[in-house]
Design an enzyme around this catalytic site. Structure first.
Site, PDB file in Angstrom:
ATOM      1  N   THR A 145       0.875  -1.176   0.000  1.00 19.08           N
ATOM      2  CA  THR A 145       0.000   0.000   0.000  1.00 19.08           C
ATOM      3  C   THR A 145       0.908   1.220   0.000  1.00 19.08           C
ATOM      4  O   THR A 145       1.595   1.493   0.989  1.00 19.08           O
ATOM      5  CB  THR A 145      -0.921   0.029   1.237  1.00 19.08           C
ATOM      6  OG1 THR A 145      -1.680  -1.179   1.272  1.00 19.08           O
ATOM      7  CG2 THR A 145      -1.865   1.216   1.172  1.00 19.08           C
ATOM      8  N   LYS A 192      -7.439   1.787  -3.281  1.00 18.76           N
ATOM      9  CA  LYS A 192      -7.117   1.376  -1.901  1.00 18.76           C
ATOM     10  C   LYS A 192      -7.312   2.558  -0.936  1.00 18.76           C
ATOM     11  O   LYS A 192      -7.754   2.380   0.195  1.00 18.76           O
ATOM     12  CB  LYS A 192      -5.673   0.855  -1.853  1.00 18.76           C
ATOM     13  CG  LYS A 192      -5.148   0.514  -0.473  1.00 18.76           C
ATOM     14  CD  LYS A 192      -5.719  -0.773   0.102  1.00 18.76           C
ATOM     15  CE  LYS A 192      -5.178  -1.000   1.513  1.00 18.76           C
ATOM     16  NZ  LYS A 192      -5.657  -2.245   2.097  1.00 18.76           N
ATOM     17  N   LYS A 196      -0.115   5.369   8.106  1.00 21.37           N
ATOM     18  CA  LYS A 196       0.589   5.497   6.817  1.00 21.37           C
ATOM     19  C   LYS A 196      -0.432   5.623   5.686  1.00 21.37           C
ATOM     20  O   LYS A 196      -0.311   6.499   4.826  1.00 21.37           O
ATOM     21  CB  LYS A 196       1.480   4.267   6.591  1.00 21.37           C
ATOM     22  CG  LYS A 196       1.977   4.145   5.134  1.00 21.37           C
ATOM     23  CD  LYS A 196       2.689   2.835   4.888  1.00 21.37           C
ATOM     24  CE  LYS A 196       1.805   1.604   4.939  1.00 21.37           C
ATOM     25  NZ  LYS A 196       1.336   1.066   3.695  1.00 21.37           N
TER      26      LYS A 196
HETATM   27  P1  NAP Z   1       5.263  -6.602   7.420  1.00 18.70           P
HETATM   28  O1  NAP Z   1       4.827  -7.859   8.063  1.00 18.70           O
HETATM   29  O2  NAP Z   1       5.912  -5.539   8.249  1.00 18.70           O
HETATM   30  O3  NAP Z   1       6.212  -6.998   6.206  1.00 18.70           O
HETATM   31  C1  NAP Z   1       6.900  -6.022   5.460  1.00 18.70           C
HETATM   32  C2  NAP Z   1       7.906  -6.741   4.582  1.00 18.70           C
HETATM   33  O4  NAP Z   1       8.611  -5.773   3.814  1.00 18.70           O
HETATM   34  C3  NAP Z   1       8.960  -7.512   5.377  1.00 18.70           C
HETATM   35  O5  NAP Z   1       9.286  -8.647   4.618  1.00 18.70           O
HETATM   36  C4  NAP Z   1      10.119  -6.524   5.409  1.00 18.70           C
HETATM   37  O6  NAP Z   1      11.381  -7.148   5.577  1.00 18.70           O
HETATM   38  C5  NAP Z   1      10.007  -5.920   4.036  1.00 18.70           C
HETATM   39  N1  NAP Z   1      10.646  -4.592   3.943  1.00 18.70           N
HETATM   40  C6  NAP Z   1      10.221  -3.444   4.526  1.00 18.70           C
HETATM   41  N2  NAP Z   1      11.050  -2.444   4.198  1.00 18.70           N
HETATM   42  C7  NAP Z   1      11.998  -2.956   3.393  1.00 18.70           C
HETATM   43  C8  NAP Z   1      13.112  -2.416   2.723  1.00 18.70           C
HETATM   44  N3  NAP Z   1      13.421  -1.115   2.815  1.00 18.70           N
HETATM   45  N4  NAP Z   1      13.875  -3.251   2.000  1.00 18.70           N
HETATM   46  C9  NAP Z   1      13.578  -4.558   1.895  1.00 18.70           C
HETATM   47  N5  NAP Z   1      12.519  -5.134   2.491  1.00 18.70           N
HETATM   48  C10 NAP Z   1      11.742  -4.329   3.241  1.00 18.70           C
HETATM   49  O7  NAP Z   1       4.037  -5.842   6.689  1.00 18.70           O
HETATM   50  P2  NAP Z   1       2.734  -6.497   6.054  1.00 18.70           P
HETATM   51  O8  NAP Z   1       1.659  -6.493   7.073  1.00 18.70           O
HETATM   52  O9  NAP Z   1       3.067  -7.722   5.335  1.00 18.70           O
HETATM   53  O10 NAP Z   1       2.332  -5.325   5.028  1.00 18.70           O
HETATM   54  C11 NAP Z   1       2.989  -5.177   3.772  1.00 18.70           C
HETATM   55  C12 NAP Z   1       2.224  -4.139   2.946  1.00 18.70           C
HETATM   56  O11 NAP Z   1       0.875  -4.600   2.751  1.00 18.70           O
HETATM   57  C13 NAP Z   1       2.134  -2.758   3.619  1.00 18.70           C
HETATM   58  O12 NAP Z   1       2.230  -1.747   2.651  1.00 18.70           O
HETATM   59  C14 NAP Z   1       0.761  -2.785   4.262  1.00 18.70           C
HETATM   60  O13 NAP Z   1       0.223  -1.478   4.419  1.00 18.70           O
HETATM   61  C15 NAP Z   1      -0.022  -3.603   3.255  1.00 18.70           C
HETATM   62  N6  NAP Z   1      -1.200  -4.295   3.815  1.00 18.70           N
HETATM   63  C16 NAP Z   1      -1.127  -4.951   5.006  1.00 18.70           C
HETATM   64  C17 NAP Z   1      -2.255  -5.588   5.519  1.00 18.70           C
HETATM   65  C18 NAP Z   1      -2.223  -6.310   6.858  1.00 18.70           C
HETATM   66  O14 NAP Z   1      -3.304  -6.677   7.354  1.00 18.70           O
HETATM   67  N7  NAP Z   1      -1.086  -6.573   7.450  1.00 18.70           N
HETATM   68  C19 NAP Z   1      -3.461  -5.555   4.799  1.00 18.70           C
HETATM   69  C20 NAP Z   1      -3.500  -4.922   3.565  1.00 18.70           C
HETATM   70  C21 NAP Z   1      -2.361  -4.279   3.092  1.00 18.70           C
HETATM   71  P3  NAP Z   1      11.894  -7.582   7.059  1.00 18.70           P
HETATM   72  O15 NAP Z   1      11.365  -8.966   7.266  1.00 18.70           O
HETATM   73  O16 NAP Z   1      13.361  -7.525   6.962  1.00 18.70           O
HETATM   74  O17 NAP Z   1      11.339  -6.567   8.021  1.00 18.70           O
END
Ligand code: NAP
Length: 288
Positions: free
Chosen positions: A96, A171, A239
């Site tokens: 997102t 979104k 965010k």
């Molecule tokens: P998350 O669990 O924090 O995972 C984020 C991933 O991105 C991790 O693998 C992290 O690596 C990687 N990452 C972050 N910054 C990075 C960078 N600079 N370089 C390389 N890798 C990086 O987050 P998530 O919940 O999966 O969410 C991911 C996206 O989907 C976000 O944009 C969020 O807003 C969106 N989203 C989330 C949900 C939800 O319910 N969680 C629902 C809809 C949309 P590390 O393992 O090293 O930290």
């Protein structure tokens, strides 16, 4: 197909898992290497040391990272995926992020013969695990046609909304609506408690009428119980609301209630509750 997947977080790991389960050859990259190794141990495939390596030879490369800057880093940054992708390949981003970064990447991709889709998702962790996400995409129709059946391994709805950035803008609409619905539900339930009503009985009745919503059906009772550890975190919501409010400043839309609710979420963060889920607006209300 030969696929690359970058970002094995709460969302990315199960999404990539569905691709492997469907028989695709998946190479994964995760910044924290141990998560990539654990994923490979569970699903097969190959771990890569950099996004560039994960992208090499892939027909489609997927990403699901944190925000705009993270996305730039894993694509156009040093050792980013775009440096490893072949002409004619497709990049699908599930982060997102802003519509502006989607257009920025589309332009950078086009210079290399790479087609890009911004394809944020709705449905949360359980939707990713069950493979029933809703995906809203923006970008090239030809690229969408190629990617749609692959994305369908973890989604029950995949829709092309228009040119680059349209997925992210859709979104934003989703998040604006969610914020308003959650605050309305929190205020209604807090009122019910103050009025001496049985709040769960109230939910049972009004969820059959015009006030019903996904939030009411899935979060109403847990909000009454004061439980706020059910997924999408306040930090992520802030965010998303910032992105939506920036877009509104650019397109002239008015978001007065969203701006106010964003401040309520800011208050929760200040209280140290950034990891609580978005229904924690209820917690704040009962303390007002
Ligand atoms: P998350 O669990 O924090 O995972 C984020 C991933 O991105 C991790 O693998 C992290 O690596 C990687 N990452 C972050 N910054 C990075 C960078 N600079 N370089 C390389 N890798 C990086 O987050 P998530 O919940 O999966 O969410 C991911 C996206 O989907 C976000 O944009 C969020 O807003 C969106 N989203 C989330 C949900 C939800 O319910 N969680 C629902 C809809 C949309 P590390 O393992 O090293 O930290």
């Amino acid at each position: 197909m030969k696929l690359g997947f970058i970002g094995l977080g709460v969302m990315g790991a199960p999404m990539a898992g569905h691709l492997a389960k469907a028989g695709h050859e998946v190479t994964v990259y995760n910044r924290t290497r141990s998560k990539a190794d654990a994923w490979v141990a569970q699903h097969g495939g190959r771990p890569a040391a950099t996004p560039r390596e994960a992208a090499a030879g892939a027909q489609i490369v997927f990403s699901c990272v944190g925000n705009d800057d993270d996305l730039r880093q894993v694509t156009i940054g040093a050792e980013g995926a775009f440096h490893g992708m072949a002409r004619g390949s497709v990049f699908v981003d599930h982060t997102t992020a802003s519509a502006a970064v989607a257009v920025e990447l589309e332009t950078a991709g086009a210079a290399r013969g790479i087609a890009c889709l911004d394809a944020p998702v709705s449905g949360g962790q359980s939707g990713a695990e069950q493979g029933i996400l809703t995906v809203m995409a923006g970008g090239d129709p030809g690229a969408f046609e190629l990617a749609q059946p692959v994305i369908a391994h973890y989604a029950r709805a995949v829709t092309l909304m228009g040119p680059s950035g349209s997925g992210q803008k859709t979104k934003m609409v989703n998040q604006i609506c969610v914020a308003g619905v959650v605050e309305g539900l929190a205020e209604g339930l807090a009122f019910a408690l103050h009025a001496g009503l049985d709040a769960k009985k109230v939910l049972g009745v009004i969820s059959k009428g015009a006030a019903t919503s996904w939030q009411m059906e899935n979060r109403g009772e847990t909000m009454v119980d004061g439980k706020f550890d059910f997924g999408f975190a306040v930090d992520l919501m802030r965010k998303d609301l910032r992105i939506a409010m920036e877009e509104a400043r650019a397109n002239g839309a008015e978001l007065p209630a969203t701006a106010l609710i964003d401040q309520f979420y800011a208050k929760l963060q200040k209280q140290g509750h950034g990891r609580m889920d978005t229904s924690s607006l209820m917690k704040l209300l009962s303390e007002r």
